[in-house]
Design a protein around this motif. Structure first.
Motif, PDB file in Angstrom:
ATOM      1  N   ARG B 345       0.574  31.420 -18.147  1.00  0.00           N
ATOM      2  CA  ARG B 345       0.453  30.670 -19.393  1.00  0.00           C
ATOM      3  C   ARG B 345       0.911  29.219 -19.193  1.00  0.00           C
ATOM      4  O   ARG B 345       0.271  28.276 -19.663  1.00  0.00           O
ATOM      5  N   LEU B 346       2.016  29.066 -18.447  1.00  0.00           N
ATOM      6  CA  LEU B 346       2.527  27.721 -18.178  1.00  0.00           C
ATOM      7  C   LEU B 346       1.509  26.922 -17.350  1.00  0.00           C
ATOM      8  O   LEU B 346       1.281  25.740 -17.596  1.00  0.00           O
ATOM      9  N   ALA B 347       0.878  27.586 -16.390  1.00  0.00           N
ATOM     10  CA  ALA B 347      -0.136  26.921 -15.573  1.00  0.00           C
ATOM     11  C   ALA B 347      -1.308  26.468 -16.435  1.00  0.00           C
ATOM     12  O   ALA B 347      -1.800  25.340 -16.309  1.00  0.00           O
ATOM     13  N   ASN B 348      -1.734  27.337 -17.342  1.00  0.00           N
ATOM     14  CA  ASN B 348      -2.845  26.972 -18.227  1.00  0.00           C
ATOM     15  C   ASN B 348      -2.491  25.792 -19.116  1.00  0.00           C
ATOM     16  O   ASN B 348      -3.299  24.894 -19.322  1.00  0.00           O
ATOM     17  N   TRP B 349      -1.280  25.802 -19.632  1.00  0.00           N
ATOM     18  CA  TRP B 349      -0.867  24.666 -20.461  1.00  0.00           C
ATOM     19  C   TRP B 349      -0.809  23.387 -19.648  1.00  0.00           C
ATOM     20  O   TRP B 349      -1.144  22.310 -20.124  1.00  0.00           O
TER      21      TRP B 349
END
Lengths: 95, 477
Positions: B345-349
């Motif tokens: 999720r952090l990577a996507n953000w």
């Protein structure tokens, strides 16, 4: 044997203009030089590394520290033709 | 098989020149130039005054060794410089000091592409064609600026291992990212600190020998490189289809017109009469030099992508983007160090929301701290804030900094509570009897109108899925 065309070719690469007399003389003179160097082939050079320098030095390096450049007026002082702070030259596209 | 239906396979090799990010020039102490006034970074050495001697820049050799080691090359125990002779006003010596038969590095590999060689040389001066200054005698003359003359260059040559324009561009981007990560060059194509040439030939599919190649010069973006190669492959295919033969020549691609023009005929241009540079002694990298170069290598993009994929199970594209743009990868990994619960999720953000806000810039240059992004993403994961509200919070954090919880509080962006949401859903149901009737009649898509009404009312502070569930529950579906 260096022929006349080869002399003309090398002269053109070096932007030299040869007179007719020089053009007559050069093939013979250049050939003699090559013949002389070719004498090396008579030696047995098996296993001998080609020499690129006569002094045995390596890694002569300079630290990456700036030294003052020339003031522009001095850099341009020897230029036959100066324009826009630079050396003006005949447009190379035309050559 | 007739000529017309014969399939051709492109064979492409790449040559890349990079200006090294040293402080001084390759063979003299003049500082490198970044847009200074013309001819203010020159000295007798780079102006080729008689009797001067070049001395090699140790840092340029260091960078050359780093590049060789990064690409898995073999480092020559002793390599030498040659003079490459040519007559042109961009070279006051009438030769370029380059390397010829014994380059600094040979062999190697980056990705699937083999590296042929890596060598050191010097850049040429810049010619300003007088037309641009509006002078009357413009057409007849050019003005030479020697500031760039002598800038250290590394030339990297691949084997002809690339089989399409897209592969070539992709390889170029990987090499650029790798060099940028190493800090050895600015690798800016528009400014000319990275320049790409492509050798292009085609051959009938299945044939082992190569066709005659042409050289595409100096394309100033990877997109143009790709388009230039495509145009050249198409030109060669057509030529062969018409029964013609390919001439070995150098071509310039004009991206605006999409056209290729021949730059110079080869008759005399390539007679460089190389010979060993007598003013420079051999470079024989010592163990100490090699150890120092090896120690200076950071984790390179290809290795980083592989690690992110393996250790954090990120999708390949995501891992690649975070690695090719190392400033994004660094921001991401710093954030992840603060909170490692939501790597994907952090990577996507990071690659979606953050890059949407900073564009090509570095997120580290904004007011947003990496751990703060991690906190915000955790709040989204814990459903303390909806994704759309979190985007608004992110915009505030990027512009002003601060803490996500405070921004949410101050802007009233906190997730709508169950009770508040229940009231809003009830109102939406009461206000939209038509939609309710359709839903009851089995038209499931009619629920969109109700969800839309709730989202408008909550200004995005609710989660669409949750709202839908609540509507269904209240309608007894």
């Amino acid at each position: 044997m260096i022929d006349r065309d080869q002399v003309l070719h090398v002269a053109r690469l070096s932007r030299l203009r040869l007179t007719d007399e020089e053009l007559e003389r050069m093939p013979g003179e250049l050939s003699k030089i090559l013949d002389h160097v070719e004498k090396m082939d008579e030696l047995d050079l098996e296993g001998i590394e080609p020499t690129t320098h006569v002094v045995e030095l390596q890694n002569v390096l300079r630290e990456d520290v700036p030294r003052p450049s020339l003031p522009r007026e001095r850099a341009l002082a020897g230029a036959p033709d100066v324009a826009d702070g630079g050396f003006r030259v005949p447009s190379p596209g035309g050559s | 098989m007739t000529e017309a239906v014969r399939q051709y396979e492109p064979v492409i090799g790449i040559e890349i020149h990079v200006q090294l990010a040293t402080r001084t020039k390759m063979f003299c102490g003049c500082e490198l130039s970044f847009g200074e006034e013309p001819n203010t970074r020159t000295c007798p050495v780079c102006l080729a005054h008689p009797g001067v001697l070049p001395v090699t820049n140790a840092e340029a050799v260091h960078f050359g060794l780093m590049i060789g080691l990064a690409l898995g090359c073999e480092i020559a125990p002793s390599s030498i410089f040659h003079r490459k002779n040519y007559f042109y006003p961009d070279s006051p010596k009438a030769y370029q000091i380059s390397q010829y038969d014994i380059p600094l590095c040979t062999g190697g590999r980056l990705g699937d592409v083999r590296i042929h060689r890596v060598h050191l040389e010097e850049d040429a001066a810049k010619l300003v064609h007088a037309g641009s200054s509006g002078r009357i005698h413009g057409a007849e003359s050019s003005v030479v600026d020697f500031n760039r003359c002598g800038t250290p260059l590394v030339e990297i040559v691949t084997e002809p291992d690339l089989r399409s324009a897209a592969e070539a561009a992709e390889f170029g981007r990987l090499l650029q990212a790798t060099l940028r990560r190493m800090g050895v060059s600015d690798v800016n194509m528009e400014e000319g600190s990275l320049r790409v040439d492509a050798n292009v030939s085609i051959r009938p599919a299945g044939q082992a020998s190569f066709g005659t190649k042409t050289e595409l010069k100096n394309m100033n973006s990877f997109r143009f490189l790709e388009r230039g190669i495509e145009a050249e492959v198409a030109r060669q295919e057509q030529l062969l289809a018409e029964g013609g033969t390919i001439q070995q020549e150098t071509l310039h691609f004009d991206p605006e017109a999409g056209s290729l023009t021949s730059l110079r005929s080869k008759e005399e241009a390539h007679d460089y009469r190389y010979f060993p540079e007598p003013d420079l002694v051999p470079m024989a990298p010592t163990e100490e030099m090699l150890v120092r170069a090896r120690a200076a290598l950071p984790e390179l993009p290809a290795a980083r992508a592989e690690r992110l994929e393996r250790e954090l199970e990120l999708p390949a594209d995501t891992a690649k983007l975070l690695s090719f743009r190392s400033e994004l990868g660094d921001f991401y990994e710093t954030a992840l160090a603060a909170d490692s619960d939501h790597p994907r999720r952090l990577a996507n953000w990071t690659i979606n929301e953050l890059t949407a806000a900073v564009g090509d810039g570095d997120p580290a240059d904004t007011k947003l701290e990496p751990p703060v992004l991690a906190r915000l993403v955790a709040m989204v994961a814990d459903k303390q804030v909806s994704a759309s509200a979190a985007r608004e919070v992110l915009a505030v954090l990027i512009a002003k900094g601060g803490d996500p919880a405070q921004v949410i509080e101050a802007q009233g962006l906190g997730r709508a509570g169950e009770e508040e949401l229940g009231d809003i859903v009830d109102r939406a149901i009461a206000d939209n009897p038509d939609a309710v009737e359709k839903i009851r009649a089995g038209k499931q898509q009619a629920i969109g109108a109700l969800v839309g009404a709730v989202m408008r009312e909550t200004k995005g502070r609710a989660d669409g899925g949750e709202v839908q569930q609540m509507i269904r529950a209240k309608l007894g579906e």
